[in-house]
Design a protein around this motif. Sequence first.
Motif, PDB file in Angstrom:
ATOM      1  N   ARG A 294     136.371 162.017   9.565  1.00 28.05           N
ATOM      2  CA  ARG A 294     136.671 160.593   9.715  1.00 28.05           C
ATOM      3  C   ARG A 294     136.288 159.874   8.426  1.00 28.05           C
ATOM      4  NH1 ARG A 294     134.063 159.319  15.507  1.00 28.05           N
ATOM      5  NH2 ARG A 294     132.297 160.373  14.516  1.00 28.05           N
ATOM      6  N   PHE A 295     137.275 159.218   7.847  1.00 28.03           N
ATOM      7  CA  PHE A 295     137.140 158.625   6.524  1.00 28.03           C
ATOM      8  C   PHE A 295     136.961 157.114   6.615  1.00 28.03           C
ATOM      9  CE2 PHE A 295     139.657 162.460   6.100  1.00 28.03           C
ATOM     10  CZ  PHE A 295     139.136 163.079   4.962  1.00 28.03           C
ATOM     11  N   MET A 296     136.093 156.595   5.763  1.00 29.35           N
ATOM     12  CA  MET A 296     135.859 155.164   5.691  1.00 29.35           C
ATOM     13  C   MET A 296     137.091 154.455   5.137  1.00 29.35           C
ATOM     14  SD  MET A 296     133.935 152.593   6.144  1.00 29.35           S
ATOM     15  CE  MET A 296     132.723 151.384   5.603  1.00 29.35           C
ATOM     16  N   GLY A 297     137.545 153.433   5.836  1.00 26.98           N
ATOM     17  CA  GLY A 297     138.709 152.690   5.380  1.00 26.98           C
ATOM     18  C   GLY A 297     138.377 151.522   4.489  1.00 26.98           C
ATOM     19  N   TRP A 298     137.103 151.145   4.414  1.00 32.32           N
ATOM     20  CA  TRP A 298     136.709 149.931   3.708  1.00 32.32           C
ATOM     21  C   TRP A 298     137.662 148.783   4.093  1.00 32.32           C
ATOM     22  CZ3 TRP A 298     131.939 149.716   2.591  1.00 32.32           C
ATOM     23  CH2 TRP A 298     131.236 150.818   2.093  1.00 32.32           C
ATOM     24  N   SER A 299     138.261 148.114   3.143  1.00 34.37           N
ATOM     25  CA  SER A 299     139.008 146.901   3.496  1.00 34.37           C
ATOM     26  C   SER A 299     140.352 147.152   4.151  1.00 34.37           C
ATOM     27  CB  SER A 299     139.185 146.015   2.263  1.00 34.37           C
ATOM     28  OG  SER A 299     137.959 145.393   1.929  1.00 34.37           O
ATOM     29  N   MET A 300     140.747 148.406   4.360  1.00 35.60           N
ATOM     30  CA  MET A 300     141.893 148.643   5.255  1.00 35.60           C
ATOM     31  C   MET A 300     141.550 148.112   6.650  1.00 35.60           C
ATOM     32  SD  MET A 300     143.678 152.241   4.214  1.00 35.60           S
ATOM     33  CE  MET A 300     142.461 153.344   4.918  1.00 35.60           C
ATOM     34  N   THR A 301     140.265 147.999   6.934  1.00 39.04           N
ATOM     35  CA  THR A 301     139.817 147.419   8.202  1.00 39.04           C
ATOM     36  C   THR A 301     140.349 146.011   8.385  1.00 39.04           C
ATOM     37  OG1 THR A 301     137.779 148.703   7.926  1.00 39.04           O
ATOM     38  CG2 THR A 301     137.757 146.980   9.603  1.00 39.04           C
ATOM     39  N   LYS A 302     140.519 145.289   7.305  1.00 34.78           N
ATOM     40  CA  LYS A 302     141.037 143.924   7.395  1.00 34.78           C
ATOM     41  C   LYS A 302     142.402 143.894   8.080  1.00 34.78           C
ATOM     42  CE  LYS A 302     138.598 141.963   3.397  1.00 34.78           C
ATOM     43  NZ  LYS A 302     137.608 143.023   3.175  1.00 34.78           N
TER      44      LYS A 302
ATOM     45  N   GLU B 210     144.935 125.868  -0.053  1.00 30.26           N
ATOM     46  CA  GLU B 210     145.538 125.668  -1.368  1.00 30.26           C
ATOM     47  C   GLU B 210     145.373 126.846  -2.320  1.00 30.26           C
ATOM     48  OE1 GLU B 210     144.350 122.022  -3.181  1.00 30.26           O
ATOM     49  OE2 GLU B 210     145.597 120.805  -1.841  1.00 30.26           O
ATOM     50  N   VAL B 211     144.260 127.536  -2.260  1.00 31.43           N
ATOM     51  CA  VAL B 211     143.956 128.555  -3.268  1.00 31.43           C
ATOM     52  C   VAL B 211     143.724 129.906  -2.590  1.00 31.43           C
ATOM     53  CG1 VAL B 211     142.380 129.272  -5.105  1.00 31.43           C
ATOM     54  CG2 VAL B 211     142.929 126.844  -4.801  1.00 31.43           C
ATOM     55  N   PHE B 212     144.440 130.937  -3.065  1.00 31.28           N
ATOM     56  CA  PHE B 212     144.173 132.292  -2.586  1.00 31.28           C
ATOM     57  C   PHE B 212     142.922 132.823  -3.265  1.00 31.28           C
ATOM     58  CE2 PHE B 212     144.423 136.882  -3.394  1.00 31.28           C
ATOM     59  CZ  PHE B 212     144.458 137.356  -2.081  1.00 31.28           C
ATOM     60  N   ALA B 213     141.972 133.280  -2.478  1.00 28.38           N
ATOM     61  CA  ALA B 213     140.763 133.912  -3.016  1.00 28.38           C
ATOM     62  C   ALA B 213     140.295 134.952  -2.003  1.00 28.38           C
ATOM     63  CB  ALA B 213     139.671 132.871  -3.286  1.00 28.38           C
ATOM     64  N   TYR B 214     140.460 136.200  -2.378  1.00 31.67           N
ATOM     65  CA  TYR B 214     140.127 137.319  -1.491  1.00 31.67           C
ATOM     66  C   TYR B 214     138.631 137.347  -1.233  1.00 31.67           C
ATOM     67  CZ  TYR B 214     140.026 142.225   0.070  1.00 31.67           C
ATOM     68  OH  TYR B 214     139.848 143.387   0.775  1.00 31.67           O
ATOM     69  N   LYS B 215     138.250 137.370   0.046  1.00 31.99           N
ATOM     70  CA  LYS B 215     136.831 137.407   0.373  1.00 31.99           C
ATOM     71  C   LYS B 215     136.614 138.060   1.736  1.00 31.99           C
ATOM     72  CE  LYS B 215     136.443 132.974  -0.451  1.00 31.99           C
ATOM     73  NZ  LYS B 215     137.788 132.398  -0.687  1.00 31.99           N
ATOM     74  N   THR B 216     135.701 139.004   1.796  1.00 34.65           N
ATOM     75  CA  THR B 216     135.441 139.754   3.022  1.00 34.65           C
ATOM     76  C   THR B 216     134.821 138.885   4.103  1.00 34.65           C
ATOM     77  OG1 THR B 216     135.235 141.802   1.771  1.00 34.65           O
ATOM     78  CG2 THR B 216     134.220 141.769   3.936  1.00 34.65           C
ATOM     79  N   ILE B 217     134.114 137.829   3.724  1.00 32.61           N
ATOM     80  CA  ILE B 217     133.503 136.958   4.730  1.00 32.61           C
ATOM     81  C   ILE B 217     134.569 136.361   5.644  1.00 32.61           C
ATOM     82  CG2 ILE B 217     133.513 134.935   3.219  1.00 32.61           C
ATOM     83  CD1 ILE B 217     130.831 135.840   5.854  1.00 32.61           C
ATOM     84  N   ASP B 218     135.774 136.088   5.105  1.00 29.31           N
ATOM     85  CA  ASP B 218     136.845 135.528   5.940  1.00 29.31           C
ATOM     86  C   ASP B 218     137.184 136.469   7.098  1.00 29.31           C
ATOM     87  OD1 ASP B 218     137.119 133.178   4.556  1.00 29.31           O
ATOM     88  OD2 ASP B 218     138.997 133.705   3.556  1.00 29.31           O
ATOM     89  N   THR B 219     137.337 137.759   6.794  1.00 28.89           N
ATOM     90  CA  THR B 219     137.693 138.703   7.847  1.00 28.89           C
ATOM     91  C   THR B 219     136.531 138.937   8.803  1.00 28.89           C
ATOM     92  OG1 THR B 219     139.007 139.777   6.122  1.00 28.89           O
ATOM     93  CG2 THR B 219     138.954 140.838   8.282  1.00 28.89           C
ATOM     94  N   ALA B 220     135.311 138.872   8.290  1.00 28.86           N
ATOM     95  CA  ALA B 220     134.153 138.981   9.176  1.00 28.86           C
ATOM     96  C   ALA B 220     134.139 137.839  10.187  1.00 28.86           C
ATOM     97  CB  ALA B 220     132.867 138.990   8.357  1.00 28.86           C
ATOM     98  N   ILE B 221     134.554 136.659   9.757  1.00 37.12           N
ATOM     99  CA  ILE B 221     134.654 135.516  10.681  1.00 37.12           C
ATOM    100  C   ILE B 221     135.723 135.787  11.730  1.00 37.12           C
ATOM    101  CG2 ILE B 221     135.303 133.080  10.858  1.00 37.12           C
ATOM    102  CD1 ILE B 221     132.499 133.493   9.725  1.00 37.12           C
TER     103      ILE B 221
END
Length: 469
Positions: free
Chosen positions: A195-203, A297-308
């Motif tokens: 089983r492999f870690m997907g990291w941000s594929m989880t998003k 208005e602005v695209f900014a990739y951030k993991t906190i958004d998906t955690a929310i």
Amino acid sequence: MAAQVTTIRNFGERIYRRRVSAGRTQIPWTVRLASVCDFEGTVERTCVHVRRNRQMGGKMKKLINLGGAAMTVVMLNITTAGAQQRLPDEIAKGKPSDVPIATQILRWHMNDGDVNAFAFRNMDELFTIRTVPHSGAAWVLPREDHKLDFSYEFNGKTFIAEDFLERSYTNAFLVMKNGKIVTEIYRNNSDASTRFMGWSMTKSITAMLVGAAVADGYIASIDDPVVKYLPELKKGGYREVTLRQILEMRSGVDYEERYDFANPGIAASNHINALVKNVARFADAGLDIGTAAKPGEVFAYKTIDTAILGWVIERVTGGTVAAYTTEKLWEPLGAEADGFYIMDGKPGVGREFSGAGFNATLRDWARFGQMLVNEGTVDGRQVVNSDWIKTARTPVGSEAGPEGGYGFQFWTREGSEAYKALGLQGQYVYVDPDTQTVMVKLSYFPPADDTPYAETEAFFGALTNWVPK
């Protein structure tokens, strides 16, 4: 000298056995042991820790040759069983953790190029996990095996496809064409059960769960403000942000996705506290976060958004993210093995790391990709709403540039209908509806090296045009 036994002895033993099976008769100086090891059983087993240029409780002496089945390492300044490992300064600061020191150190180094090939497929030994069980008959993926008999261009040179896997740090690789597996390759002692870690594929998985919650009526509209579902966020930068804006990574909150641990900002500090030390919940950083831009208005990739978003799923369903993943995705997908999320705390306290913590087998990641190509269907059953998938893969804003565009937690490809779930250090579920292609690549890219990403894009372009013969 008595052996110092740690909580992660299996991690070290596997690295040891892998090196022996590869015929390597010396242990390089990057492998550091806390005591004497003899895997014949005459001395208690212990663990290794791999990292360049970092001390681990005393200065290192040169490692000596491996003789027979035994391996001995002598360390200066460690002469008694009571010697202790020392946390790196970046972890030692702040709130103390009850996570064992050895485990914190391995979590700290899990992304390092010396160990990530192994760590990324053994996350259940480093973290508390929450299982996403499979159930019932697996979705049968027919196969018609073919060699990768094509070439691709990169940086002005031509390479044969079979060289790509080694060139691009690949642990496992699978290609589907027209609903059939045509290539399935495991490397570095991984196999079909790994089983492999997907990291941000989880998003991308979290985005599918949001769509399911809308279909189930748990979420009235993605244009609702997130505080409708999480009123705790009213005091911070999320107070005027909608779910749609979070899905698009346009929340505007002040969270720079920068992991400079020598000078940690909010993202690096959150990683340390939530994932390494488990002294905070990852999504809780959103409670009092500031505002950097007007929402939308602005695209900014951030993991906190998906955690929310994961926190929203937990709140509206009244259960866990893992339970909802099982119900709405993993069981109806026909997964052949259990998946799991790593947790940001111990049982009863931690949450699933819904921004970057899902793990699955190579073929189950492929099933996820094939479901996307099928517009949400599995064996004729609708698992995810097709309109939701079409919206999720539609870019918001420009696709110009090497990264392409971004939809609902998926990256898109300029000039193509192809899109991908993309994870840290080379995790890919890449799909092209036009050519009915699915590529799953589970990798161990070196940190802060963009070259393998660029080469993978070049390879995928050639792969989509490849017709197996």
